[in-house]
Design an enzyme around this catalytic site. Structure first.
Site, PDB file in Angstrom:
ATOM      1  N   SER A   1      -3.556   5.436   4.556  1.00 45.72           N
ATOM      2  CA  SER A   1      -4.720   6.153   5.066  1.00 45.72           C
ATOM      3  C   SER A   1      -5.646   6.445   3.894  1.00 45.72           C
ATOM      4  O   SER A   1      -5.775   7.583   3.445  1.00 45.72           O
ATOM      5  CB  SER A   1      -4.197   7.448   5.707  1.00 45.72           C
ATOM      6  OG  SER A   1      -5.211   8.263   6.191  1.00 45.72           O
ATOM      7  N   GLU A   2      -6.306   5.393   3.386  1.00 45.55           N
ATOM      8  CA  GLU A   2      -7.100   5.569   2.155  1.00 45.55           C
ATOM      9  C   GLU A   2      -8.205   6.602   2.323  1.00 45.55           C
ATOM     10  O   GLU A   2      -8.453   7.419   1.444  1.00 45.55           O
ATOM     11  CB  GLU A   2      -7.702   4.237   1.701  1.00 45.55           C
ATOM     12  CG  GLU A   2      -6.695   3.280   1.073  1.00 45.55           C
ATOM     13  CD  GLU A   2      -5.909   2.495   2.104  1.00 45.55           C
ATOM     14  OE1 GLU A   2      -6.216   2.590   3.307  1.00 45.55           O
ATOM     15  OE2 GLU A   2      -4.958   1.784   1.695  1.00 45.55           O
TER      16      GLU A   2
ATOM     17  N   GLU B   1      -0.310   5.707  -1.765  1.00 44.91           N
ATOM     18  CA  GLU B   1       0.700   4.982  -1.003  1.00 44.91           C
ATOM     19  C   GLU B   1       1.806   4.478  -1.934  1.00 44.91           C
ATOM     20  O   GLU B   1       1.515   3.800  -2.921  1.00 44.91           O
ATOM     21  CB  GLU B   1       0.039   3.802  -0.277  1.00 44.91           C
ATOM     22  CG  GLU B   1      -0.918   4.266   0.808  1.00 44.91           C
ATOM     23  CD  GLU B   1      -2.048   3.275   1.082  1.00 44.91           C
ATOM     24  OE1 GLU B   1      -2.034   2.168   0.513  1.00 44.91           O
ATOM     25  OE2 GLU B   1      -2.957   3.632   1.854  1.00 44.91           O
TER      26      GLU B   1
ATOM     27  N   HIS C   1      -6.909  -9.938  -1.917  1.00 47.91           N
ATOM     28  CA  HIS C   1      -6.200  -9.050  -2.852  1.00 47.91           C
ATOM     29  C   HIS C   1      -6.458  -9.466  -4.299  1.00 47.91           C
ATOM     30  O   HIS C   1      -5.611  -9.290  -5.169  1.00 47.91           O
ATOM     31  CB  HIS C   1      -4.695  -9.083  -2.592  1.00 47.91           C
ATOM     32  CG  HIS C   1      -4.272  -8.431  -1.312  1.00 47.91           C
ATOM     33  ND1 HIS C   1      -4.478  -9.005  -0.089  1.00 47.91           N
ATOM     34  CD2 HIS C   1      -3.676  -7.242  -1.057  1.00 47.91           C
ATOM     35  CE1 HIS C   1      -4.004  -8.212   0.865  1.00 47.91           C
ATOM     36  NE2 HIS C   1      -3.519  -7.130   0.301  1.00 47.91           N
TER      37      HIS C   1
ATOM     38  N   PHE D   1      -4.785  -1.747  -4.007  1.00 48.13           N
ATOM     39  CA  PHE D   1      -5.667  -2.881  -4.300  1.00 48.13           C
ATOM     40  C   PHE D   1      -7.088  -2.400  -4.052  1.00 48.13           C
ATOM     41  O   PHE D   1      -7.339  -1.776  -3.025  1.00 48.13           O
ATOM     42  CB  PHE D   1      -5.355  -4.065  -3.374  1.00 48.13           C
ATOM     43  CG  PHE D   1      -4.086  -4.794  -3.706  1.00 48.13           C
ATOM     44  CD1 PHE D   1      -4.116  -6.017  -4.368  1.00 48.13           C
ATOM     45  CD2 PHE D   1      -2.860  -4.248  -3.364  1.00 48.13           C
ATOM     46  CE1 PHE D   1      -2.947  -6.680  -4.679  1.00 48.13           C
ATOM     47  CE2 PHE D   1      -1.676  -4.912  -3.682  1.00 48.13           C
ATOM     48  CZ  PHE D   1      -1.714  -6.131  -4.346  1.00 48.13           C
TER      49      PHE D   1
END
Lengths: 346, 336
Positions: free
Chosen positions: B59-60, B29, B129, B83
């Site tokens: 869209s990991e 991304e 995060h 992250f």
């Protein structure tokens, strides 16, 4: 729903192939059914681990695989042995894989088929990556991935289709909607009227086809494969079929579905309609059928013998196949184990 | 040796691998046009073009799974999980898919991919995060896990990770991205995975650190009245047992400092190994200096308290050396 050959064997369109190929694919379906029934029997005898039968889905698998080039990628599941075999995966290795031998996951180099996915849904994105990488490397190979109606509820399905749509990769998504995800009927799986219509959301064509119709399955897959190869992007195919047997050999479908429903689908048997079609064209008679079945049984028997004659793996083999260069502590563990075994103490 | 920030060292390592190996591709991304949110892929798109450096949808699972597939054809994907928390939605692809292909195919299907992820607290990014989360991956056979502890080793470790024939998770402590260091570059600068680095030699105690805590340990050793040997593990899977055991056999005392909750951190594995192998030689119990078993606080004051700091590590280690017994952690009223 696309259909070319009705359950009673009537051709309602143009046949997508000649009689010779039709005979060849019919034979392949007979072999596939023979393999499937043999595996169920072997499992009952304790010679195979859990097995997921595909009886009733032979046309969906043989018809779609026949539309591929021999070196196209296939990423399939535990219920797709017929498709994998049709794409060149040696039958003895399919059997070996089901006995729990990891060597069954390693087909010859020219066979571009990944080991079957045992988890539901996680494999579809691999086909997207394969297709994308092949295009990037200037090859015309495409990828096809097989999955069931249940897998379309997984997030993986949506990420795979979205990714494939955005990147325009040469991937064919082949859903065998066999009516049941273990005990969950298709009607309870999604509120969509069809699975094929989900394609619209990802900007690709979606086609619903009679999955028990060898002719129509071959035709729609061929079109999707040609589109993919021409760089025109992915396609979602929904092959409507039925799982005549249990989910796996550990499952009793009598607890959740009507025997009447199963009988109804038996009358739509994917082999029977092709048999009628060939018979009406003078290419089928009972003697020939007996000969085809006998040859199929021999081929399956030979594969089982080969699989069962593989020497059993040694305890130290658990360390194999983890890394290209195993880390020191694993090398030491393996060496120590082998030392003790050599001394008869392991 | 050129001096650069850790994010620049990372970008240069990827670029140098891409120059020497045309099968290396980068996606994730915001890695192409934007050069990465932490500027770790800056300049790659311009030099290598959109085929080899590509932005993906958010869209990991999709891009990590696509990387597994692409790797199976012989490409070497380097994917970025912005992250490490975002790996949660894609973990299946790492621990159940990519890391198992070689095993499931008896060695035929290999997955030479690198998953880069930013980790850790210290920048005020709050509970969702700021985690390290490497514990998710350590007990998943088939994966390797390494971490940069600064610009100095980020370059060399990442080059090895990309060259590796198996999936490697490469962790990048967020708070070190902007920190400068002297970096050895070039094809001979690769640092082998599985090899720890003795950052500083000492006699009284061995302090084992990893990623963000290496700097903390070095700073503590520089201020200490005692002599501490600092080991940067660099790789957690596989971790360098020999280096740690040899060092503790000499110093007879072990302190492990990790940015992880106290319970089930990787330090417990190292403590067990050392306590088992060197049981009779130790002059003090193994001390673990960690965060408490709570989420990372948002506010600056609490976040600073939460992280193992130089002064806290010093106080805890000093107590261990002086008494030969374990200090209580700060959240139980122990020395800080």
């Amino acid at each position: 729903m696309r259909q070319l050959l009705t359950p009673s064997g009537d051709l309602v369109g143009e046949a997508p192939f000649g009689l010779d190929l039709c005979v060849r694919l019919y034979r392949a379906m007979v072999v596939a059914r023979s393999y499937d029934r043999k595996c169920v029997a072997l499992q009952k005898q304790g010679r195979l681990a859990t097995y997921a039968p595909f009886e009733g889905q032979e046309a969906a698998q043989i018809g779609s695989a026949a539309a591929l080039e021999p070196d196209d990628w296939m990423v399939a599941t535990y219920r797709d042995a017929a498709a994998m075999w049709a794409q060149g995966y040696p039958m003895e290795l399919l059997v070996a894989g089901r006995t729990g031998d990891e060597r069954g996951g390693s087909p010859p180099d020219h066979v571009n088929v990944l080991p079957p996915s045992i988890t539901v849904g996680g494999h579809m994105v691999h086909a997207v990556g394969l297709a994308w990488a092949e295009r990037l490397q200037g090859s015309s190979r495409i990828a096809i991935t097989y999955f069931g109606d249940g897998a379309t509820s997984e997030g993986d399905f949506h990420e795979a289709l979205n990714f494939a749509g955005v990147y325009g990769v040469g991937c064919v998504f082949f859903c065998q909607n066999n009516g049941w995800a273990i005990s969950m009927p298709r009607s309870a799986q999604t509120a969509s009227e069809t699975i094929a219509q989900k394609a619209i959301a990802y900007g690709m064509p979606g086609v619903q086809v009679d999955g028990n119709d060898l002719f129509a399955v071959y035709e729609v897959t061929r079109q999707a494969v040609e589109r993919a190869r021409a760089g025109e992007g992915p396609t979602l195919i929904e092959a409507v079929t039925y799982r005549l047997g249990p989910h796996t050999t550990s499952d009793d479908p009598g607890r959740y579905r009507d025997a009447g429903e199963v009988e109804e689908w038996r009358r739509r048997d994917p082999l029977e309609r092709v048999r009628i079609f060939l018979s009406e064209r003078g290419r089928w008679d009972p003697e020939w059928q007996a000969e085809v079945e006998e040859k199929a049984a021999r081929e399956v028997e030979r594969a089982v013998e080969l699989a069962e004659s593989l020497p059993p793996p040694a305890p130290g083999d658990v360390f194999g196949g983890m890394f290209e260069s195993p880390p020191r502590h694993l090398r030491e563990q393996q060496a120590t184990l082998e030392l003790y075994r050599a001394a008869g103490e392991g | 040796m050129p001096r650069m920030r850790m994010n620049q060292a990372i970008a240069q390592a990827i670029a140098d691998e891409m120059r020497s190996d045309p099968t290396v591709v980068v996606f994730g991304e915001d890695v192409a046009e934007a050069g990465g949110p932490f500027k770790t892929t800056d300049g790659l798109l311009i030099e290598f073009g959109p085929n080899r450096v590509r932005d993906t949808p958010i869209s990991e699972m999709g891009f990590l799974g696509a990387a597994v597939g692409a790797a199976a054809t012989g490409l070497r994907p380097v994917v970025e999980i912005m992250f490490i928390e975002f790996l949660g939605v894609a973990l299946d692809q790492l621990v159940t898919q990519g890391s198992k292909f070689r095993y499931l195919s008896a060695g035929k299907v290999t997955v030479p991919m690198t998953i880069r992820a930013s980790v850790g607290a210290g920048l005020g990014f709050a509970a969702q995060h700021s985690q390290t989360l490497e514990s998710w991956m350590l007990a998943s056979p088939g994966l390797k896990v390494a971490s940069a502890s600064g610009a100095e080793n980020a370059y060399g470790l990442l080059r090895s990770a990309i060259q590796d024939e198996d999936p490697v998770v490469f962790l990048e402590p967020r708070r070190l991205y902007a920190v400068r260091g002297d970096v050895k570059v070039g094809s001979n600068a690769a640092i082998p995975l599985g090899q720890a680095r003795i950052v500083r030699s000492g006699e009284d105690v061995t302090i084992v650190a990893f990623g963000s805590t290496v700097r903390v340990a070095v700073d503590a050793a520089e201020q200490a009245e005692f002599s501490a040997e600092i080991i940067d593990l660099q790789t957690l899977v596989p971790w360098d047992r020999q280096a740690v055991l040899e060092s503790v056999a000499r110093t007879k005392r072990l302190v492990i400092v990790e940015e992880n909750p106290y319970s089930f951190g990787w330090g417990t594995e190292i403590a067990t190994k050392v306590a088992s192998e060197l049981f009779g030689d130790l002059e003090a119990p193994v001390l673990r200096v960690t965060t408490p078993d709570v989420p990372v606080p948002f506010g600056k004051a609490l976040e600073e308290r939460f992280l193992p700091s130089t002064s806290y590590l010093l106080a805890q280690t000093r107590y261990l050396l002086e008494t030969g017994t374990l200090p209580r952690p700060w959240w139980e009223g122990g020395p800080t």
